[in-house]
Motif scaffolding. Structure first.
Motif, PDB file in Angstrom:
ATOM      1  N   TYR A 153      15.863  10.620   3.486  1.00 18.92           N
ATOM      2  CA  TYR A 153      14.575  10.093   2.647  1.00 18.92           C
ATOM      3  C   TYR A 153      14.584  10.514   1.170  1.00 18.92           C
ATOM      4  CZ  TYR A 153       9.907   8.995   0.941  1.00 18.92           C
ATOM      5  OH  TYR A 153       8.686   8.887   0.239  1.00 18.92           O
ATOM      6  N   GLU A 167      13.969   5.149   6.080  1.00 21.66           N
ATOM      7  CA  GLU A 167      13.509   6.457   6.482  1.00 21.66           C
ATOM      8  C   GLU A 167      11.840   6.639   6.353  1.00 21.66           C
ATOM      9  OE1 GLU A 167      16.018   5.939   4.439  1.00 21.66           O
ATOM     10  OE2 GLU A 167      17.664   6.948   4.956  1.00 21.66           O
ATOM     11  N   GLU A 168      11.369   5.942   5.087  1.00 18.06           N
ATOM     12  CA  GLU A 168      10.036   6.036   4.766  1.00 18.06           C
ATOM     13  C   GLU A 168       9.381   5.353   5.996  1.00 18.06           C
ATOM     14  OE1 GLU A 168       8.681   3.568   1.880  1.00 18.06           O
ATOM     15  OE2 GLU A 168       7.519   5.104   0.731  1.00 18.06           O
ATOM     16  N   SER A 173      13.394  13.273   6.959  1.00 20.53           N
ATOM     17  CA  SER A 173      12.690  13.573   5.255  1.00 20.53           C
ATOM     18  C   SER A 173      14.181  13.751   4.493  1.00 20.53           C
ATOM     19  CB  SER A 173      11.966  14.615   5.454  1.00 20.53           C
ATOM     20  OG  SER A 173      12.625  15.747   5.393  1.00 20.53           O
TER      21      SER A 173
END
Lengths: 431, 187
Positions: free
Chosen positions: B63, B12-13, B60
């Protein structure tokens, strides 16, 4: 009834440490499932989507990224030298230069802990080498670092603007005088302390002569690019050249160009860690920010906002009393809750009532941000205290004790800002 | 196995980082072009950046869930004993997973509705489901990540867990470390 259910579920969830975003989901879903009120889950999702679907919101990640890049530029030292050149020889002049650096650095970075870290890493060792007490220096930095979120460009003001629709530009203007006022109070205490305790004048004068030797021209040139950044951002917004979002974008590339090519303080390969650290900073906030729109809809559908408004209007009859109560609540909240979510949740619920009592939305925003920012320096959870403690290699609680007089100075300024709207409104009314 | 570990840590980052770079660059181009009078301004840029941000918002979620840095108020939790704290943390993981799963299920309907309505975006004329589908992706990944966190917390139940205060200390140390590095560079 539905309103009560929303509040209870939301507050209980927050209290048992369910993440704020999830608490909002639970609070909004509760009346839908239990009482068949407050719309439907599909509406909730559509509202969350439109909460995310906004251009002004983009200012948040961009200002964060710009701040992260600029903070690496070694700018705090250049700013400090510039201010020390003027006031360093006066009694208490060195700590005053530190406060000024925080004021201006805050305008660049827009984040409390980042200001504390950047200014403190340079100033604490320097102050100690000039004979100032280590813990006192750390306490000064911890509190002054909070100025970073009051002086524009400030991320909390962007959030307040998103939550209430008040113009970001007006809020930025509103923060200028209160930030300076708080700075003046901190400096006043620092001067009194230095005069009473005495300073090592010979050592300080010797250092300051070295600084003088470099000449004003050189110091000015070195700090010029840093001093110019807030001017570009604010000037661009007020001249109408760009929107706050565009200004945030410009700040990213300005910081990038200055740090890469002029100060040469960062390299291209450093950029990935900067990006990761920005993502980490706004990651926790992004969803809360978007879902707050959906949560706000549920609050008004269940008439919760109206109930809060009536409660305040029934029990308080002047802006004076209501502000006093709210300031105390905000100060306590600032100690335990992150600034961002606190603003997003509280501002839209409370603003209608205080506006009814004649408080200007900009003034209220300034009060809210000032209160929450002092939380950063308040024990036991204030992040600024831990940053300053770490930098000075002293226990955070020892730093906290020395920070108390500074916190009191901050609070006196806060009282003035709260009850004299002029500080927040003068620039807004002028422009 | 190594690839899987990398995906676990950075999947996700890396999407978020790419989106941030794209948002920054496109809005820069847009600002520049808007301020040059003789070039027509980019209608699509603003919309495109907004869509990138919508993607960021919902990506996000998994994440922050995986990294355990969702914003929360844990003052009361810190007062409890280590054992109770861990139990509550696992329960919170499960509540998070449940909420994500609930929203994932409902977002299927929302996405389907948008698809059948054939709604297109005003400036770029993209079919809107391309944007809406990120809700489903985000909530579904969030469910998986929430479950993963719960399992990790159960497996590591015996290990010491940091209180918020200790976590804050650690964050502060990192912040201070970064700043010290900067000082070196500044001189």
């Amino acid at each position: 009834m539905a309103a009560l259910l929303v509040f209870i579920v939301f507050l209980v969830a927050i209290a048992v440490s369910v993440p704020i975003g999830i608490s909002m989901i639970l609070g909004s879903a509760a009346p839908i499932f239990l009482m068949d009120k407050g719309g439907s889950i599909a509406q909730l999702l559509n509202n969350a989507f439109s909460g995310a679907n906004s251009t002004p919101i983009l200012a948040v990640p961009l200002f964060i990224l710009g701040g992260v890049i600029m903070a690496e530029g070694g700018i705090s030292k250049k700013l400090f030298n510039f201010f020390a050149y003027f006031v360093g020889r006066l009694p208490g002049g060195v700590p005053c230069a530190v406060v000024m650096t925080c004021l201006f650095y805050g305008a660049i970075s827009g984040s409390g802990p980042a200001t504390t870290a950047a200014v403190g890493s340079m100033c604490i060792p320097f102050m100690v080498s000039l004979g100032y007490e280590r813990r006192w220096s750390a306490g000064l930095i911890a509190v002054a670092g909070g100025l970073g979120v009051i002086i524009p460009p400030s991320i909390p003001f962007v959030l307040y603007s998103l939550a209430t629709g008040v113009s970001t530009g007006d809020l930025f203007l509103g923060g200028v005088f209160p930030g300076i006022l708080i700075g003046l109070f901190l400096m006043a205490y620092a001067v009194i302390y230095c005069v009473r305790k005495g300073e090592d004048r010979t050592l300080i004068n010797q250092k300051m002569s070295e600084l003088k030797g470099q000449g004003l021209g050189k110091l000015f040139l070195e700090s010029f690019w840093a001093l110019l950044c807030p001017v570009i951002v604010l000037g661009g917004i007020y001249s109408g050249m760009f929107t706050p979002t565009e200004a945030a974008c410009v700040s990213v590339f300005y910081a990038l160009v200055v740090s890469l090519f002029i100060y040469k303080s960062i390299k291209v390969e450093d950029l990935v860690p900067f990006l990761c650290s920005s993502v980490k900073t706004y990651g926790g906030l992004a969803f809360v920010l978007a879902f707050a729109t959906a949560f706000g809809r549920v609050l008004s559908l269940t008439k919760a906002t109206k109930i809060v408004e009536n409660f305040i209007l029934d029990n308080f009859h002047s802006s004076f009393t209501v502000l006093t109560v709210l300031v105390i609540i905000f100060l306590i909240l600032g100690m335990v809750m992150d600034t961002g979510p606190a603003i997003i949740i509280l501002a839209p619920v409370l603003l209608p009532a205080v506006q009814n009592l004649g408080v200007d939305p900009v003034h209220f925003g300034v009060i809210l941000v000032c209160c929450l920012s002092i939380g950063l320096a308040t024990p036991p959870f204030g992040l600024d205290l831990f940053v300053a403690g770490n930098l000075s290699e002293e226990p955070p609680m020892a730093v906290a004790r020395r920070a108390v007089p500074f916190i009191i100075a901050f609070l006196i300024a806060l009282v003035l800002i709260t009850y004299i709207p002029w500080f927040s409104m003068a620039l807004v009314n002028m422009l | 196995m190594k690839a899987l570990k990398w995906l676990d840590d950075h999947f996700e980052e890396s999407i978020l980082v790419i989106l941030l770079v794209v948002i920054s660059c496109v809005s820069l181009i847009q600002v520049i072009i808007r301020n040059i009078p003789w070039i027509p301004s980019l209608q699509w840029a603003e919309e495109f950046c907004r869509f990138c941000w919508i993607w960021s918002v919902f990506i996000s979620l998994p994440y922050t869930i995986r990294k355990g840095n969702m914003l929360r108020v844990s003052v009361l939790l810190d007062l409890l004993s280590g054992f109770l704290r861990k139990v509550i943390n696992i329960l919170v993981d499960l509540v998070t997973t449940g909420s994500m799963a609930l929203l994932a299920v409902y977002s299927v309907t929302v996405v389907k509705n948008v698809m059948s309505s054939g709604e297109a975006s005003p400036a770029m004329l993209w079919p809107m489901w391309i944007v809406y589908i990120v809700m489903l992706i985000g909530f579904a990944l969030g469910t998986v990540r929430g479950l993963q966190q719960a399992v990790i917390h159960v497996i590591h139940f015996r290990e010491k867990e940091l209180t918020t205060l200790e976590q804050t200390m650690q964050d502060a140390a990192e912040e201070a470390e970064l700043a010290k590095g900067e000082k070196g560079a500044g001189e």
